[in-house]
Design a protein around this motif. Structure first.
Motif, PDB file in Angstrom:
ATOM      1  N   LEU A  61      -2.101   2.575  -2.697  1.00 25.29           N
ATOM      2  CA  LEU A  61      -1.581   3.938  -2.726  1.00 25.29           C
ATOM      3  C   LEU A  61      -2.122   4.656  -1.500  1.00 25.29           C
ATOM      4  N   SER A  62      -1.237   5.217  -0.712  1.00 26.05           N
ATOM      5  CA  SER A  62      -1.616   5.883   0.533  1.00 26.05           C
ATOM      6  C   SER A  62      -1.293   7.372   0.422  1.00 26.05           C
ATOM      7  N   PHE A  63      -2.304   8.207   0.610  1.00 29.59           N
ATOM      8  CA  PHE A  63      -2.117   9.651   0.513  1.00 29.59           C
ATOM      9  C   PHE A  63      -2.461  10.317   1.844  1.00 29.59           C
ATOM     10  N   GLY A  64      -1.485  11.015   2.406  1.00 33.01           N
ATOM     11  CA  GLY A  64      -1.726  11.790   3.614  1.00 33.01           C
ATOM     12  C   GLY A  64      -1.863  10.993   4.884  1.00 33.01           C
ATOM     13  N   ASN A  69      -0.080   5.047  12.500  1.00 31.14           N
ATOM     14  CA  ASN A  69       0.849   4.037  13.010  1.00 31.14           C
ATOM     15  C   ASN A  69       1.265   3.005  11.971  1.00 31.14           C
ATOM     16  N   ASP A  70       0.334   2.572  11.125  1.00 26.72           N
ATOM     17  CA  ASP A  70       0.658   1.549  10.130  1.00 26.72           C
ATOM     18  C   ASP A  70       1.579   2.057   9.027  1.00 26.72           C
ATOM     19  N   PHE A  71       1.717   3.366   8.909  1.00 23.76           N
ATOM     20  CA  PHE A  71       2.484   3.929   7.794  1.00 23.76           C
ATOM     21  C   PHE A  71       3.713   4.709   8.238  1.00 23.76           C
ATOM     22  N   LYS A  72       3.869   4.952   9.535  1.00 24.60           N
ATOM     23  CA  LYS A  72       4.985   5.775  10.023  1.00 24.60           C
ATOM     24  C   LYS A  72       6.338   5.257   9.569  1.00 24.60           C
ATOM     25  N   GLN A  73       6.519   3.946   9.576  1.00 22.52           N
ATOM     26  CA  GLN A  73       7.827   3.365   9.275  1.00 22.52           C
ATOM     27  C   GLN A  73       8.114   3.264   7.771  1.00 22.52           C
ATOM     28  N   LEU A  74       7.085   3.443   6.952  1.00 19.51           N
ATOM     29  CA  LEU A  74       7.298   3.317   5.506  1.00 19.51           C
ATOM     30  C   LEU A  74       7.902   4.594   4.940  1.00 19.51           C
ATOM     31  N   PRO A  75       8.877   4.466   4.060  1.00 19.39           N
ATOM     32  CA  PRO A  75       9.439   5.663   3.427  1.00 19.39           C
ATOM     33  C   PRO A  75       8.438   6.264   2.441  1.00 19.39           C
ATOM     34  N   GLU A  76       8.449   7.593   2.349  1.00 14.59           N
ATOM     35  CA  GLU A  76       7.572   8.246   1.380  1.00 14.59           C
ATOM     36  C   GLU A  76       8.198   8.184  -0.007  1.00 14.59           C
ATOM     37  N   ILE A  79       8.416   2.524  -3.280  1.00 11.61           N
ATOM     38  CA  ILE A  79       7.524   1.359  -3.288  1.00 11.61           C
ATOM     39  C   ILE A  79       8.002   0.381  -2.224  1.00 11.61           C
ATOM     40  N   HIS A  80       7.113   0.048  -1.335  1.00 15.07           N
ATOM     41  CA  HIS A  80       7.421  -0.860  -0.227  1.00 15.07           C
ATOM     42  C   HIS A  80       6.722  -2.192  -0.487  1.00 15.07           C
ATOM     43  N   LYS A  81       7.491  -3.264  -0.474  1.00 13.56           N
ATOM     44  CA  LYS A  81       6.926  -4.614  -0.603  1.00 13.56           C
ATOM     45  C   LYS A  81       6.457  -5.085   0.766  1.00 13.56           C
ATOM     46  N   HIS A  82       5.209  -5.506   0.830  1.00 13.65           N
ATOM     47  CA  HIS A  82       4.639  -6.021   2.079  1.00 13.65           C
ATOM     48  C   HIS A  82       3.941  -7.328   1.712  1.00 13.65           C
ATOM     49  N   GLY A  83       4.686  -8.417   1.787  1.00 12.66           N
ATOM     50  CA  GLY A  83       4.151  -9.697   1.323  1.00 12.66           C
ATOM     51  C   GLY A  83       3.880  -9.627  -0.169  1.00 12.66           C
ATOM     52  N   LYS A  84       2.637  -9.899  -0.571  1.00 14.83           N
ATOM     53  CA  LYS A  84       2.273  -9.863  -1.995  1.00 14.83           C
ATOM     54  C   LYS A  84       1.790  -8.486  -2.436  1.00 14.83           C
ATOM     55  N   ASP A  86       2.228  -4.236  -3.002  1.00 23.17           N
ATOM     56  CA  ASP A  86       3.105  -3.093  -3.228  1.00 23.17           C
ATOM     57  C   ASP A  86       2.406  -1.884  -2.626  1.00 23.17           C
ATOM     58  N   ILE A  87       3.090  -1.185  -1.727  1.00 18.60           N
ATOM     59  CA  ILE A  87       2.508  -0.025  -1.057  1.00 18.60           C
ATOM     60  C   ILE A  87       3.338   1.200  -1.380  1.00 18.60           C
ATOM     61  N   LEU A  88       2.660   2.254  -1.784  1.00 22.77           N
ATOM     62  CA  LEU A  88       3.307   3.533  -2.039  1.00 22.77           C
ATOM     63  C   LEU A  88       2.686   4.569  -1.120  1.00 22.77           C
ATOM     64  N   LYS A  89       3.508   5.163  -0.254  1.00 28.73           N
ATOM     65  CA  LYS A  89       3.051   6.194   0.673  1.00 28.73           C
ATOM     66  C   LYS A  89       3.472   7.553   0.127  1.00 28.73           C
TER      67      LYS A  89
END
Length: 116
Positions: A61-64, A69-76, A79-84, A86-89
């Protein structure tokens, strides 16, 4: 395991109000603050790939961190799958706490991640 990434410019840890809000969010999905890993990107910025390799977490879970750079391309609030992993920005915890629409967006995604 869950890893929570945040950015606090004024200190090493979450501010008390943010910590309380985060604790309440986690309780709603049957998690406790003491069983997740917290990492302040202001203090430790190794880059997402190194953090993922060093962590046992499967959910991040990513807040703020929208400007990082590592998060710019991820939609807010998606849930983004990145290999194994799950990332939530999402927005900064203070912004979410103050905005009912952001709370709903966060809650919808947390339900998908933790209450399947």
């Amino acid at each position: 395991p869950v890893l929570i990434l945040f950015k606090n410019e004024s200190g090493d840890h979450l501010e008390d109000s943010q910590k309380t809000f985060l604790s309440n969010i986690l309780k709603a999905v049957n998690l406790q603050l003491d069983v997740v890993a917290l990492l302040n990107f202001k203090v430790v910025d190794l880059g997402l790939e190194k953090i993922l390799k060093a962590s046992q977490a499967k959910i991040i879970l990513s807040f703020g961190l929208s400007d990082h750079n590592d998060f710019k391309q991820l939609p807010e609030y998606a849930i983004h799958k990145h290999g194994k992993y799950d990332i939530l920005k999402a927005d900064d915890l203070s912004a979410i706490a103050a905005d009912q629409g952001l709370k709903k967006s966060l809650w919808t995604n947390l339900q998908q991640l933790f209450l399947k």
